[in-house]
Design an enzyme around this catalytic site. Structure first.
Site, PDB file in Angstrom:
ATOM      1  N   HIS A  29     -35.022  15.221 -10.996  1.00 57.46           N
ATOM      2  CA  HIS A  29     -35.027  13.771 -11.193  1.00 57.46           C
ATOM      3  C   HIS A  29     -34.516  13.115  -9.909  1.00 57.46           C
ATOM      4  O   HIS A  29     -33.657  13.683  -9.219  1.00 57.46           O
ATOM      5  CB  HIS A  29     -34.106  13.437 -12.378  1.00 57.46           C
ATOM      6  N   LEU A  54     -22.658  17.546 -15.670  1.00 55.23           N
ATOM      7  CA  LEU A  54     -21.946  16.661 -14.735  1.00 55.23           C
ATOM      8  C   LEU A  54     -22.499  15.247 -14.860  1.00 55.23           C
ATOM      9  O   LEU A  54     -23.691  15.018 -14.677  1.00 55.23           O
ATOM     10  CB  LEU A  54     -22.099  17.177 -13.304  1.00 55.23           C
TER      11      LEU A  54
END
Length: 338
Positions: free
Chosen positions: A231, A127
């Site tokens: 992240h 994505l």
């Protein structure tokens, strides 16, 4: 401005390549390599064209399109059965407890064990939303439309599903986890290993990675801190996965240590609540906000819209989404509340 998600085709190669260059690394499913991306699109084309409605090793690529300009501004992928071409490796974080009667002491050690537990699962991944479009909930449209696609083609997906989140990447584009664990054995930087994996697969892990568990206490602080951490740009994605019913059960990525989220496919909220209905009207003025989808495989498309169910089970949708999706009265539409 209206966006819709649709099946990707080979003509989407250049916009996908341009987006891949913006990922910043650590994004295995979207490598900045034209040949690799072309291979994904070719494989997706074969998957979209397969008539047999059964589980197989397939990959589907979807793209987010601006309906006014035709520009591709995002993408996502679905893999139906991982670990069929080459092993699907993960690290599993577990605890070893040992006790000494003489010392009257119990010691617990965290271990990272190389496993292939998740082989055969389906995966949602790849994505990416163009930085200029990260407003208005388009990331939500990309993410949840994947689950509508699965609900509409349920027999093509496994009973367990996973999502890998990118781990911590430092300012130089390296991975503290890679440097502290696998990098010690491979003589490769994280960028080199990540790129090689994206293009050639991870068989080199099986060939060179030590099979013994890694004691977490023996890693440096930066590597330990990175274990199971997404992240910073992936924290919202992790929350969305948790809202859908995914959980982190101790599996982490072998390259960057990012969390691997898992769920039972039928328990994923947007799959469980997805509902098909015959379209009775495309003139709805006010209704429940929803994600609406239609089509099958290569004709799949989805968009934000409004819906209202009639007592007979049919559905009314708004004009804008109907136009974006090419839906007419009498067609079948699937939807899930936004």
């Amino acid at each position: 401005m209206t966006f819709r998600l649709r099946a990707a085709h080979p003509g989407d190669l250049e916009p996908l390549y341009e987006m891949a260059k913006l990922t910043g690394g650590g994004f295995t499913n979207l490598p900045a390599d034209r040949n690799a991306l072309a291979g994904k699109l070719e494989r997706a084309e074969v998957s979209f064209a397969r008539d047999e409605d059964s589980l197989a090793d397939e990959q589907f690529v979807l793209v987010l399109e601006n309906t006014a300009t035709g520009d591709v501004r995002g993408t996502c992928q679905l893999m139906t059965q991982v670990g069929q071409r080459w092993p699907f490796y993960s690290y599993r974080l577990n605890t070893l407890t040992q006790h000494s009667q003489e010392l009257e002491r119990t010691v617990r050690a965290d271990l990272l064990s190389l496993v292939t537990d998740l082989e055969g699962s389906s995966e949602v991944g790849g994505l990416f939303l163009h930085p200029n479009e990260r407003a208005g909930g388009l990331g939500l449209l990309l993410a949840r439309s994947r689950y509508l696609f699965i609900a509409m083609h349920r027999s093509r997906f496994a009973d367990r599903i996973l999502a890998e989140l990118r781990g911590i990447i430092d300012a130089r584009g390296g991975s503290p986890f890679w440097d502290g664990v696998a990098g010690r054995f491979f003589g490769m930087t994280f960028q080199e290993a990540d790129y090689f994996n994206a293009i050639n697969g991870n068989q080199f892990i099986a060939d060179l990675m030590p099979k013994h568990p890694v004691y977490v206490a023996m890693l440096d602080d930066e590597a330990r801190t990175a274990i199971g951490m997404p992240h910073p740009t992936g924290r919202a994605a992790m929350r969305m996965l948790e809202d859908e019913g995914f959980r982190h059960d101790g599996y982490v990525d072998i390259f960057d240590g990012g969390p691997t989220m898992t769920a039972r496919t039928n328990d994923v909220k947007s799959i469980r609540e997805a509902r098909p209905a015959r379209v009775a009207s495309t003139n709805l003025d006010l209704g429940e906000r929803a994600i609406i989808a239609t089509g099958t495989l290569g004709t799949f498309r989805s968009a934000f819209g409004m819906r209202d169910f009639r007592p007979d089970g049919s559905i009314e949708i708004d004009r804008i989404s109907a136009a974006a999706l090419g839906i007419s009265e009498g067609d079948e539409a699937w939807s899930v509340a936004r």
